[in-house]
Design an enzyme around this catalytic site. Sequence first.
Site, mmCIF file in Angstrom:
data_model
loop_
_atom_site.group_PDB
_atom_site.id
_atom_site.type_symbol
_atom_site.label_atom_id
_atom_site.label_comp_id
_atom_site.label_asym_id
_atom_site.label_seq_id
_atom_site.Cartn_x
_atom_site.Cartn_y
_atom_site.Cartn_z
ATOM 1 N N GLU A 88 37.293 46.215 68.210
ATOM 2 C CA GLU A 88 37.532 46.388 66.780
ATOM 3 C C GLU A 88 38.888 47.016 66.469
ATOM 4 O OE1 GLU A 88 35.893 45.332 64.296
ATOM 5 O OE2 GLU A 88 34.008 44.682 65.189
ATOM 6 N N GLU A 133 25.353 48.207 87.802
ATOM 7 C CA GLU A 133 25.654 49.616 87.564
ATOM 8 C C GLU A 133 25.562 50.463 88.829
ATOM 9 O OE1 GLU A 133 21.939 52.137 86.132
ATOM 10 O OE2 GLU A 133 22.424 50.564 84.698
#
Length: 271
Positions: free
Chosen positions: A81, A112
Amino acid sequence: MAFEKITESASKYRHLEKMSVQELLENINKEDAVVPGAVSKVVPQIEALVQAVVDKMLMGGRLFYIGAGTSGRLGVLDASECPPTYGVPQGLVVGIIAGGSKAITEAVESAEDDTAQGWLDLQEHNINSNDVVIGIAASGTTPYVISALEKCRENNIVTGSICCNPDSPISAASDHPIEVVVGPEFVTGSTRMKSGTAQKLVLNMISTSAMIQLGRVEDNKMVNMQLTNEKIVDRGVRMLMEKLGLSEYSEAKELLLKKGSVKKAIESFRS
């Protein structure tokens, strides 16, 4: 203090399946309401991290977020953004997620646990000592993230972290740890809920404050936003009309599109 994994603690609520929809919503909302207060307790730590980010960016550095699962997705969201909102170049703020781009929309859970890949992913961006790397992990125990931060510190790269457990392993690997302790989740262990909300709030604070400090906002306006659609163009036109006292919409729009941003249009009008 011994490490306590509060994010995995049992929910304060039992037999959720027996609740009405209204009861579910009211109780989820009640839990969500504790998040801003938890964030307010760590504002000094957020401030220190923001200042480090700004200092490095003024030296030509970049900001990296690195995480897995929901935490990684939130970092990617915040990074993506920044260019349209503040007109900064792609690559100034970068979101890295365990498992790569596929993991943005699909779970790649085993990623992960990889203790080598995080640093390799950062190296693809030519990470260096001018940059800042913020690890995001609700539990504070994600191996992919922790090992990446440890390698950063070995290479004199400033590190930050955002987690939701006190005295966590990720904090020990970070120069600027932020621990937003929001308590057990409504659904036990579902850290996309309160923990995710807390991480999103902190990420908003970091990127927004940094961009303002770098001069990407004037007054309270996104004067450097990219003109990517008609809604944004209309917003920019109205900013110009207000700022410059223009009465003709078409005149302001022509000026805006010619100059490419509200800030450049204002500067050209005044020169």
